[in-house]
Design a protein around this motif. Structure first.
Motif, PDB file in Angstrom:
ATOM      1  N   THR A 218       0.567  -1.549   0.143  1.00  0.00           N
ATOM      2  CA  THR A 218       0.225  -0.236  -0.037  1.00  0.00           C
ATOM      3  C   THR A 218       0.919   1.514  -0.458  1.00  0.00           C
ATOM      4  O   THR A 218       0.688   2.282  -0.649  1.00  0.00           O
ATOM      5  N   ALA A 219       1.534   1.532   0.627  1.00  0.00           N
ATOM      6  CA  ALA A 219       2.874   2.489   0.902  1.00  0.00           C
ATOM      7  C   ALA A 219       3.490   2.464  -0.595  1.00  0.00           C
ATOM      8  O   ALA A 219       3.760   3.584  -0.154  1.00  0.00           O
ATOM      9  N   GLN A 220       3.774   1.379  -1.299  1.00  0.00           N
ATOM     10  CA  GLN A 220       4.591   1.907  -1.814  1.00  0.00           C
ATOM     11  C   GLN A 220       4.335   1.901  -3.382  1.00  0.00           C
ATOM     12  O   GLN A 220       4.377   2.744  -4.408  1.00  0.00           O
ATOM     13  N   ARG A 221       2.545   1.119  -3.374  1.00  0.00           N
ATOM     14  CA  ARG A 221       1.929   1.685  -4.839  1.00  0.00           C
ATOM     15  C   ARG A 221       1.230   2.972  -4.349  1.00  0.00           C
ATOM     16  O   ARG A 221       1.833   3.884  -5.972  1.00  0.00           O
ATOM     17  N   HIS A 222       1.753   4.194  -3.201  1.00  0.00           N
ATOM     18  CA  HIS A 222       1.356   5.216  -3.682  1.00  0.00           C
ATOM     19  C   HIS A 222       2.091   6.003  -3.122  1.00  0.00           C
ATOM     20  O   HIS A 222       2.065   7.428  -2.546  1.00  0.00           O
ATOM     21  N   GLN A 223       3.408   5.592  -2.905  1.00  0.00           N
ATOM     22  CA  GLN A 223       4.911   6.423  -2.793  1.00  0.00           C
ATOM     23  C   GLN A 223       4.405   7.736  -2.426  1.00  0.00           C
ATOM     24  O   GLN A 223       4.618   8.583  -2.045  1.00  0.00           O
ATOM     25  N   LEU A 224       4.147   6.647  -0.350  1.00  0.00           N
ATOM     26  CA  LEU A 224       4.795   6.993   0.594  1.00  0.00           C
ATOM     27  C   LEU A 224       5.738   7.568   1.157  1.00  0.00           C
ATOM     28  O   LEU A 224       6.345   6.509   0.573  1.00  0.00           O
ATOM     29  N   ALA A 225       5.566   8.169   1.705  1.00  0.00           N
ATOM     30  CA  ALA A 225       7.000   8.188   2.746  1.00  0.00           C
ATOM     31  C   ALA A 225       7.357   7.539   3.784  1.00  0.00           C
ATOM     32  O   ALA A 225       8.477   7.716   3.872  1.00  0.00           O
ATOM     33  N   PHE A 226       6.691   6.644   4.393  1.00  0.00           N
ATOM     34  CA  PHE A 226       6.240   5.555   5.216  1.00  0.00           C
ATOM     35  C   PHE A 226       5.877   4.563   4.874  1.00  0.00           C
ATOM     36  O   PHE A 226       6.017   4.203   4.010  1.00  0.00           O
ATOM     37  N   ARG A 227       6.703   3.538   5.829  1.00  0.00           N
ATOM     38  CA  ARG A 227       7.051   2.031   4.910  1.00  0.00           C
ATOM     39  C   ARG A 227       5.540   1.949   4.628  1.00  0.00           C
ATOM     40  O   ARG A 227       5.160   0.438   4.017  1.00  0.00           O
ATOM     41  N   TYR A 228       4.747   1.511   6.270  1.00  0.00           N
ATOM     42  CA  TYR A 228       3.808   0.719   6.338  1.00  0.00           C
ATOM     43  C   TYR A 228       2.067   1.314   6.118  1.00  0.00           C
ATOM     44  O   TYR A 228       2.125   2.539   7.179  1.00  0.00           O
ATOM     45  N   ALA A 229       1.509   1.267   5.250  1.00  0.00           N
ATOM     46  CA  ALA A 229       0.311   2.221   5.658  1.00  0.00           C
ATOM     47  C   ALA A 229      -1.161   0.866   5.458  1.00  0.00           C
ATOM     48  O   ALA A 229      -0.951   0.086   5.124  1.00  0.00           O
ATOM     49  N   GLU A 230      -2.139   1.370   6.025  1.00  0.00           N
ATOM     50  CA  GLU A 230      -3.228   1.427   5.419  1.00  0.00           C
ATOM     51  C   GLU A 230      -3.699   2.817   4.656  1.00  0.00           C
ATOM     52  O   GLU A 230      -3.387   3.806   4.713  1.00  0.00           O
ATOM     53  N   ALA A 231      -5.456   2.607   4.216  1.00  0.00           N
ATOM     54  CA  ALA A 231      -5.913   3.296   2.758  1.00  0.00           C
ATOM     55  C   ALA A 231      -6.870   2.890   2.838  1.00  0.00           C
ATOM     56  O   ALA A 231      -7.615   2.177   3.083  1.00  0.00           O
ATOM     57  N   PHE A 232      -7.579   4.305   2.962  1.00  0.00           N
ATOM     58  CA  PHE A 232      -8.801   4.611   2.996  1.00  0.00           C
ATOM     59  C   PHE A 232      -9.385   5.620   1.885  1.00  0.00           C
ATOM     60  O   PHE A 232      -9.078   6.083   1.029  1.00  0.00           O
ATOM     61  N   GLN A 233     -10.870   5.294   1.727  1.00  0.00           N
ATOM     62  CA  GLN A 233     -11.580   6.458   0.748  1.00  0.00           C
ATOM     63  C   GLN A 233     -12.285   7.460   1.972  1.00  0.00           C
ATOM     64  O   GLN A 233     -12.976   7.073   2.643  1.00  0.00           O
ATOM     65  N   ARG A 234     -11.752   8.931   1.676  1.00  0.00           N
ATOM     66  CA  ARG A 234     -12.167   9.423   3.328  1.00  0.00           C
ATOM     67  C   ARG A 234     -13.060  10.131   2.273  1.00  0.00           C
ATOM     68  O   ARG A 234     -12.899  11.316   0.940  1.00  0.00           O
ATOM     69  N   ILE A 235     -14.430  10.684   3.180  1.00  0.00           N
ATOM     70  CA  ILE A 235     -14.617  11.226   2.637  1.00  0.00           C
ATOM     71  C   ILE A 235     -15.521  12.508   3.301  1.00  0.00           C
ATOM     72  O   ILE A 235     -15.975  12.228   5.450  1.00  0.00           O
ATOM     73  N   VAL A 236     -15.583  14.247   3.454  1.00  0.00           N
ATOM     74  CA  VAL A 236     -15.874  14.760   4.748  1.00  0.00           C
ATOM     75  C   VAL A 236     -17.187  16.088   4.445  1.00  0.00           C
ATOM     76  O   VAL A 236     -17.135  16.310   3.355  1.00  0.00           O
ATOM     77  N   LEU A 237     -18.007  15.057   5.374  1.00  0.00           N
ATOM     78  CA  LEU A 237     -19.288  15.352   4.883  1.00  0.00           C
ATOM     79  C   LEU A 237     -19.625  17.365   5.797  1.00  0.00           C
ATOM     80  O   LEU A 237     -20.250  17.173   5.437  1.00  0.00           O
ATOM     81  N   GLU A 238     -18.481  17.102   6.842  1.00  0.00           N
ATOM     82  CA  GLU A 238     -19.059  18.471   7.407  1.00  0.00           C
ATOM     83  C   GLU A 238     -18.245  19.255   7.898  1.00  0.00           C
ATOM     84  O   GLU A 238     -16.799  19.522   8.526  1.00  0.00           O
ATOM     85  N   ALA A 239     -16.983  20.102   6.751  1.00  0.00           N
ATOM     86  CA  ALA A 239     -16.114  20.415   6.476  1.00  0.00           C
ATOM     87  C   ALA A 239     -15.933  21.804   7.467  1.00  0.00           C
ATOM     88  O   ALA A 239     -17.307  22.412   7.633  1.00  0.00           O
ATOM     89  N   GLU A 240     -14.875  21.897   8.405  1.00  0.00           N
ATOM     90  CA  GLU A 240     -14.679  23.408   9.525  1.00  0.00           C
ATOM     91  C   GLU A 240     -15.411  24.357   8.744  1.00  0.00           C
ATOM     92  O   GLU A 240     -14.911  24.718   7.241  1.00  0.00           O
ATOM     93  N   PRO A 241     -16.397  25.228   9.814  1.00  0.00           N
ATOM     94  CA  PRO A 241     -17.026  26.695   8.705  1.00  0.00           C
ATOM     95  C   PRO A 241     -16.040  27.297   8.653  1.00  0.00           C
ATOM     96  O   PRO A 241     -15.213  27.726   8.864  1.00  0.00           O
ATOM     97  N   VAL A 242     -16.537  28.312   7.301  1.00  0.00           N
ATOM     98  CA  VAL A 242     -15.703  28.853   6.984  1.00  0.00           C
ATOM     99  C   VAL A 242     -15.482  30.841   7.224  1.00  0.00           C
ATOM    100  O   VAL A 242     -16.829  30.704   7.266  1.00  0.00           O
ATOM    101  N   ARG A 243     -14.987  30.985   7.632  1.00  0.00           N
ATOM    102  CA  ARG A 243     -15.102  32.362   8.610  1.00  0.00           C
ATOM    103  C   ARG A 243     -14.926  33.408   7.480  1.00  0.00           C
ATOM    104  O   ARG A 243     -14.378  33.562   6.140  1.00  0.00           O
TER     105      ARG A 243
END
Ligand SMILES: [Zn+2]
Length: 246
Positions: A218-243
């Motif tokens: 997972t880390a290699q496929r996505h060229q991450l800067a660390f050695r071992y990773a878990e991967a997710f699709q992150r969906i932000v439903l409620e962003a911090e309110p923009v001032r």
């Protein structure tokens, strides 16, 4: 402190999917809860093991895994294993827990996954059903006071989930990665706690080798800067309110 709620169809699913991240988040001071929808009572090749006995064993294994990871709590809904459907009853039961725990971020199985990227695995129908029910609970029901009004009488006000992270998502979907380099050992130990399912594989070293390979690929496929990773699709439903500008 952020409240994370990991929803999974069966005991051991959350440990395959997210245990490294769960341990990492718990170590960083966040509350991490597991909600397991069935208690794995179909998880035996021997149909003569009484289901109640299997449930007790599998809940105990999941609780032991939770202690290894430093989870805040582990909950079970005890829907029948192998027969999970994304019903309104299941959705409501998940909403109840989301509101009780005031979950900020929900992690659940990707209900779109029918076959893995390498065409070697057919996804379990419970995984799809559980993921679908968790998504539908996270939005809009958990945050909508008019949804499942009976929950208000239980003292459970609407609570908005801010983000959903799908685990076991296809490669084309993942967009968020957690560094599990320091918690990979905890992941392997948590999985080994599921002795009724993984006993020989865990003691032979096969489990450690496979989990290490997954995390490294997972880390290699996505060229991450660390050695071992878990991967997710992150969906932000409620962003911090923009001032607005002053
Ligand atoms: Zn499963």
């Amino acid at each position: 402190m952020t409240v994370y709620l990991v929803v999974a169809a069966h005991p051991d699913d959350p440990d395959f999917g997210v245990a490294g991240s769960a341990a990492r988040l718990a170590r960083d001071g966040h509350a991490v809860h597991y909600l397991v929808l069935t208690s794995g009572d179909a998880g035996s090749e021997d149909p003569f093991v009484p289901p109640a006995e299997l449930m007790r064993a599998r809940e105990a294994e999941q609780e032991a895994a939770g202690r290894i990871l430093g989870l805040t709590s582990v909950h079970f809904l005890r829907f029948p294993d192998g027969e999970l459907e994304p019903t309104l009853e299941l959705r409501k039961a998940i909403v109840r827990v989301m509101r009780q725990l005031k979950a900020d971020i929900v992690l659940c199985q990707d209900p779109r996954s029918l076959v893995d990227d390498d065409s070697t695995y057919l996804n379990h129908p419970d995984h799809r059903a559980g993921g679908q029910a968790a998504l539908d609970a996270a939005f809009p029901a958990a945050g909508n006071p008019s949804a499942f009004r009976g929950l208000l009488a239980e003292g459970l006000d609407a609570h908005k989930v801010k983000e959903v992270w799908l685990y076991f998502a296809g490669r084309q979907h993942v967009n968020h990665f957690v560094d599990i380099t320091e918690t990979l050992d905890q992941k392997v130990d948590a999985l080994a706690a599921h002795a009724s399912q993984l006993g020989d594989w865990a003691t032979s070293g096969g489990l450690r080798a496979e989990m290490t390979k997954w995390a490294e690929e997972t880390a290699q496929r996505h060229q991450l800067a660390f050695r071992y990773a878990e991967a997710f699709q992150r969906i932000v439903l409620e962003a911090e309110p923009v001032r607005p500008p002053e």
